[in-house]
Design a protein around this motif. Structure first.
Motif, PDB file in Angstrom:
ATOM      1  N   GLY A  19       0.823  -1.201   0.000  1.00 57.24           N
ATOM      2  CA  GLY A  19       0.000   0.000   0.000  1.00 57.24           C
ATOM      3  C   GLY A  19       0.853   1.245   0.000  1.00 57.24           C
ATOM      4  O   GLY A  19       2.089   1.189  -0.021  1.00 57.24           O
ATOM      5  N   ALA A  20       0.193   2.382   0.033  1.00 51.10           N
ATOM      6  CA  ALA A  20       0.890   3.665  -0.016  1.00 51.10           C
ATOM      7  C   ALA A  20       1.555   3.977   1.318  1.00 51.10           C
ATOM      8  O   ALA A  20       1.089   3.572   2.384  1.00 51.10           O
ATOM      9  CB  ALA A  20      -0.089   4.780  -0.380  1.00 51.10           C
ATOM     10  N   VAL A  21       2.658   4.708   1.243  1.00 50.47           N
ATOM     11  CA  VAL A  21       3.363   5.223   2.417  1.00 50.47           C
ATOM     12  C   VAL A  21       2.950   6.677   2.600  1.00 50.47           C
ATOM     13  O   VAL A  21       2.825   7.434   1.630  1.00 50.47           O
ATOM     14  CB  VAL A  21       4.887   5.124   2.223  1.00 50.47           C
ATOM     15  CG1 VAL A  21       5.629   5.787   3.381  1.00 50.47           C
ATOM     16  CG2 VAL A  21       5.306   3.666   2.080  1.00 50.47           C
ATOM     17  N   VAL A  22       2.726   7.077   3.850  1.00 49.45           N
ATOM     18  CA  VAL A  22       2.333   8.456   4.139  1.00 49.45           C
ATOM     19  C   VAL A  22       3.534   9.204   4.700  1.00 49.45           C
ATOM     20  O   VAL A  22       4.244   8.692   5.577  1.00 49.45           O
ATOM     21  CB  VAL A  22       1.173   8.506   5.151  1.00 49.45           C
ATOM     22  CG1 VAL A  22       0.783   9.957   5.440  1.00 49.45           C
ATOM     23  CG2 VAL A  22      -0.021   7.726   4.631  1.00 49.45           C
ATOM     24  N   ARG A  23       3.735  10.404   4.194  1.00 49.40           N
ATOM     25  CA  ARG A  23       4.823  11.244   4.707  1.00 49.40           C
ATOM     26  C   ARG A  23       4.244  12.602   5.088  1.00 49.40           C
ATOM     27  O   ARG A  23       3.481  13.192   4.317  1.00 49.40           O
ATOM     28  CB  ARG A  23       5.918  11.395   3.660  1.00 49.40           C
ATOM     29  CG  ARG A  23       7.198  11.959   4.233  1.00 49.40           C
ATOM     30  CD  ARG A  23       8.347  11.908   3.243  1.00 49.40           C
ATOM     31  NE  ARG A  23       9.582  12.249   3.925  1.00 49.40           N
ATOM     32  CZ  ARG A  23      10.542  11.386   4.214  1.00 49.40           C
ATOM     33  NH1 ARG A  23      10.422  10.129   3.871  1.00 49.40           N
ATOM     34  NH2 ARG A  23      11.637  11.780   4.842  1.00 49.40           N
ATOM     35  N   GLY A  62       0.303   1.378   6.145  1.00 47.62           N
ATOM     36  CA  GLY A  62       0.526   1.520   7.580  1.00 47.62           C
ATOM     37  C   GLY A  62       1.897   2.077   7.905  1.00 47.62           C
ATOM     38  O   GLY A  62       2.228   2.280   9.069  1.00 47.62           O
ATOM     39  N   GLU A  63       2.692   2.344   6.876  1.00 48.34           N
ATOM     40  CA  GLU A  63       3.998   2.961   7.078  1.00 48.34           C
ATOM     41  C   GLU A  63       3.869   4.469   6.933  1.00 48.34           C
ATOM     42  O   GLU A  63       3.240   4.962   5.991  1.00 48.34           O
ATOM     43  CB  GLU A  63       5.009   2.438   6.065  1.00 48.34           C
ATOM     44  CG  GLU A  63       6.390   3.056   6.208  1.00 48.34           C
ATOM     45  CD  GLU A  63       7.407   2.486   5.228  1.00 48.34           C
ATOM     46  OE1 GLU A  63       8.457   3.137   5.031  1.00 48.34           O
ATOM     47  OE2 GLU A  63       7.155   1.409   4.665  1.00 48.34           O
ATOM     48  N   GLY A  64       4.461   5.184   7.882  1.00 47.35           N
ATOM     49  CA  GLY A  64       4.433   6.633   7.823  1.00 47.35           C
ATOM     50  C   GLY A  64       5.723   7.229   8.334  1.00 47.35           C
ATOM     51  O   GLY A  64       6.392   6.647   9.190  1.00 47.35           O
ATOM     52  N   ALA A  89       8.827  15.875  12.156  1.00 48.48           N
ATOM     53  CA  ALA A  89       8.899  16.579  13.437  1.00 48.48           C
ATOM     54  C   ALA A  89       8.230  15.744  14.517  1.00 48.48           C
ATOM     55  O   ALA A  89       7.369  14.903  14.235  1.00 48.48           O
ATOM     56  CB  ALA A  89       8.223  17.949  13.324  1.00 48.48           C
ATOM     57  N   GLY A  90       8.649  15.992  15.761  1.00 52.88           N
ATOM     58  CA  GLY A  90       8.060  15.288  16.885  1.00 52.88           C
ATOM     59  C   GLY A  90       8.887  14.090  17.300  1.00 52.88           C
ATOM     60  O   GLY A  90       9.812  13.674  16.598  1.00 52.88           O
ATOM     61  N   PRO A  91       8.560  13.499  18.434  1.00 56.12           N
ATOM     62  CA  PRO A  91       9.340  12.362  18.937  1.00 56.12           C
ATOM     63  C   PRO A  91       9.105  11.067  18.176  1.00 56.12           C
ATOM     64  O   PRO A  91       9.925  10.154  18.247  1.00 56.12           O
ATOM     65  CB  PRO A  91       8.869  12.231  20.389  1.00 56.12           C
ATOM     66  CG  PRO A  91       7.488  12.799  20.379  1.00 56.12           C
ATOM     67  CD  PRO A  91       7.516  13.919  19.390  1.00 56.12           C
ATOM     68  N   ILE A  92       7.987  10.965  17.460  1.00 53.81           N
ATOM     69  CA  ILE A  92       7.702   9.789  16.631  1.00 53.81           C
ATOM     70  C   ILE A  92       8.028  10.154  15.194  1.00 53.81           C
ATOM     71  O   ILE A  92       7.389  11.024  14.603  1.00 53.81           O
ATOM     72  CB  ILE A  92       6.223   9.366  16.730  1.00 53.81           C
ATOM     73  CG1 ILE A  92       5.806   9.134  18.184  1.00 53.81           C
ATOM     74  CG2 ILE A  92       5.961   8.135  15.864  1.00 53.81           C
ATOM     75  CD1 ILE A  92       6.386   7.923  18.830  1.00 53.81           C
ATOM     76  N   ARG A  93       9.022   9.487  14.611  1.00 55.48           N
ATOM     77  CA  ARG A  93       9.425   9.817  13.241  1.00 55.48           C
ATOM     78  C   ARG A  93       9.028   8.744  12.233  1.00 55.48           C
ATOM     79  O   ARG A  93       8.865   9.048  11.054  1.00 55.48           O
ATOM     80  CB  ARG A  93      10.942  10.041  13.183  1.00 55.48           C
ATOM     81  CG  ARG A  93      11.431  11.214  14.019  1.00 55.48           C
ATOM     82  CD  ARG A  93      10.777  12.521  13.595  1.00 55.48           C
ATOM     83  NE  ARG A  93      11.276  13.658  14.333  1.00 55.48           N
ATOM     84  CZ  ARG A  93      12.243  14.460  13.904  1.00 55.48           C
ATOM     85  NH1 ARG A  93      12.823  14.227  12.738  1.00 55.48           N
ATOM     86  NH2 ARG A  93      12.637  15.477  14.632  1.00 55.48           N
ATOM     87  N   VAL A  94       8.914   7.506  12.676  1.00 54.82           N
ATOM     88  CA  VAL A  94       8.569   6.406  11.770  1.00 54.82           C
ATOM     89  C   VAL A  94       7.508   5.539  12.434  1.00 54.82           C
ATOM     90  O   VAL A  94       7.625   5.191  13.613  1.00 54.82           O
ATOM     91  CB  VAL A  94       9.803   5.540  11.434  1.00 54.82           C
ATOM     92  CG1 VAL A  94       9.400   4.364  10.540  1.00 54.82           C
ATOM     93  CG2 VAL A  94      10.874   6.367  10.750  1.00 54.82           C
TER      94      VAL A  94
END
Length: 466
Positions: free
Chosen positions: A92-96, A320-322, A326-331
């Motif tokens: 599926g698509a990756v979200v960035r 489900g990959e993103g 910015a922020g403490p969660i990057r991946v």
């Protein structure tokens, strides 16, 4: 597995630590006909792998988990013990999310499409320059790399700042590196970064070409491999025995906190180097080895899970990959086990973000993960069934995960001490692997390497005694 008081205390080889490296070494030694005792501080085997359970009884990986197509030694163990692997993630698509703007990158689309043509070209050129540095590294002895002192003097962050022209390109390159290479680029040298990327062919991932090293996982959890080896070794493995002192005198003697003693001709220490450096040695370690362990630091990591009623993101054609800038969660990744009807997202808080001013307790980490998931996958992500986390820094016998990394100047001044034996004391662990360092595969290879080293030493001693 016996407790320390019940365990045999004499062997050809004593192994300290029952993670992948220690158990792989012990297995190779037993296969060669040698007597072995494995001493493990935890009440379990597995080291930096560990399985947890959801409220409805589904296993999830709390530590190391990924198996790549080139992880041949790990795959050999999986096959030997009748275990299996399964795909990790979904298509599926990756979200960035970049500067607050959400972009979906479809399968087959170039990840760099989120950048302007000029910034994308800047990233490609920097990746090519970095690839040339990676190719120049002497993986067997990084300190012998041409220009090693210069590469080891500056930080990876300095090189990124010099090599990319625009803030957007620098941000993209840094995010992509951190997704592969957990420590903050400011904490490691350019030489160490190149060594790490070279050890696993990770350079392709910089451009979003491949995540092969993360394509599969062990069904039932990676620790199942360690459990299987431990069961084969049987009473040779002693759990709940934290070694405090290693003394060299007519062979070696290891003494645990509770006073149990184990003697052998040689000892293999497979603890993470920062923890190996905290043991007492008699006689004391050579200065170069001691200085090395003071400069090799564990990565600060908390692994986080959100469990949902269904993998709703898949209904929208998302993998489900993103990735967030910015922020403490990057991946964020889909980590739903095959056959499990729920949806599972996994994320990591790493490096400086684990110690503040970012989230430093379970509630704030959960809130940060939820905020990131909503940005990536929409409002439905705000309502999980369950949140789980595992803080590897709080584990007394790990103090971090996935591996250790060398501070600037360490490779060129102290690098040989990473694997050089000190008399009958030998070293293993994923940090010592020239291939797939930081992965379970690297741990297995290091265990097999050190087993061959010890077998050769034992054979030489026996020839000399004739």
């Amino acid at each position: 597995m016996p407790a320390a008081a019940d365990a045999p205390d004499k062997a050809d080889v004593l192994v300290v630590g029952a993670g992948f490296s220690g158990l792989s070494a012990a297995l190779a030694l037993v296969d060669a006909g040698r007597s072995v005792t494995v001493v493990e501080a935890e009440p379990r085997v597995g080291g930096r792998t560990r399985s947890g359970m959801t409220a409805d009884g589904q296993w999830l990986e709390l530590g190391g988990q990924w198996v790549g197509p080139e992880h041949l030694r790990l795959r050999a163990l999986i096959a030997r013990f009748g275990l299996s692997t399964e795909p990790s993630g979904r298509t599926g698509a990756v979200v960035r999310v970049t500067n607050g703007i959400r972009t979906e990158i479809g399968e087959g689309e170039e990840a760099l499409a989120v950048l302007s043509p000029a910034d994308a070209a800047d990233v490609r050129q920097a990746a090519e320059r970095f690839a040339a540095i990676v190719d120049s590294v002497d993986m067997a002895s990084p300190w012998s790399t041409p220009g090693a002192e210069s590469l080891d003097r500056g930080t990876f962050a300095d090189w990124i700042d010099r090599s990319l022209g625009s803030p957007a390109a620098r941000s993209y390159f840094s995010e992509s590196c951190e997704a592969i290479f957990a420590p903050d680029p400011v904490d490691v040298s350019l030489l160490h970064a190149a060594y790490y990327f070279g050890s696993g062919g990770h350079i392709r991932s910089l451009l979003g070409v491949s995540r092969e090293a993360q394509e599969e996982r062990v069904t039932g959890g990676a620790s199942a491999v360690c459990v299987a080896i431990g069961e084969l070794l049987g009473e040779r493995v002693v759990t709940g025995a934290a070694v405090r002192t290693i003394r060299v005198s007519d062979g070696v003697e290891a003494i645990t906190r509770d006073g149990a003693r184990f003697r052998a001709r040689h000892v293999i220490v497979t603890l993470p180097p920062p923890l190996a450096g905290r043991l007492e040695y008699d006689p004391i370690m050579p200065s170069r080895r001691d200085q090395l362990t003071q400069r090799l630091h564990a990565i600060s990591v908390v692994k986080l899970y959100l469990v949902y009623e269904t993998p709703f993101w898949a209904d929208a054609g998302l993998s489900g990959e993103g990735v967030l800038d910015a922020g403490p969660i990057r991946v964020v990744l889909d980590n739903t086990p095959v056959g499990y009807p729920r949806g599972v997202l996994v994320a990591f808080i790493e490096g400086a973000d684990t110690i503040g001013p970012g989230p430093t307790d379970a509630e704030s980490r959960r809130d940060a993960f939820l905020a990131a998931a909503v940005l990536l996958f929409g409002a439905r992500a705000a309502d999980p069934l369950e949140y789980l986390e595992f803080d590897w820094m709080s584990e007394e016998f790990a103090r971090g995960c996935y591996s250790g990394h060398l501070a600037p100047g360490t490779w060129t001044r102290y690098g040989p001490a990473l694997t050089e034996s000190v008399g009958p004391i030998h070293w293993a662990g994923t940090e010592t692997a020239g291939e797939w360092t930081g992965y379970m595969e690297g741990a297995v290879r290091s265990g097999e390497r050190v087993a061959a080293e010890v077998l050769a030493a034992l054979a030489a001693e026996e020839r000399g005694a004739l």
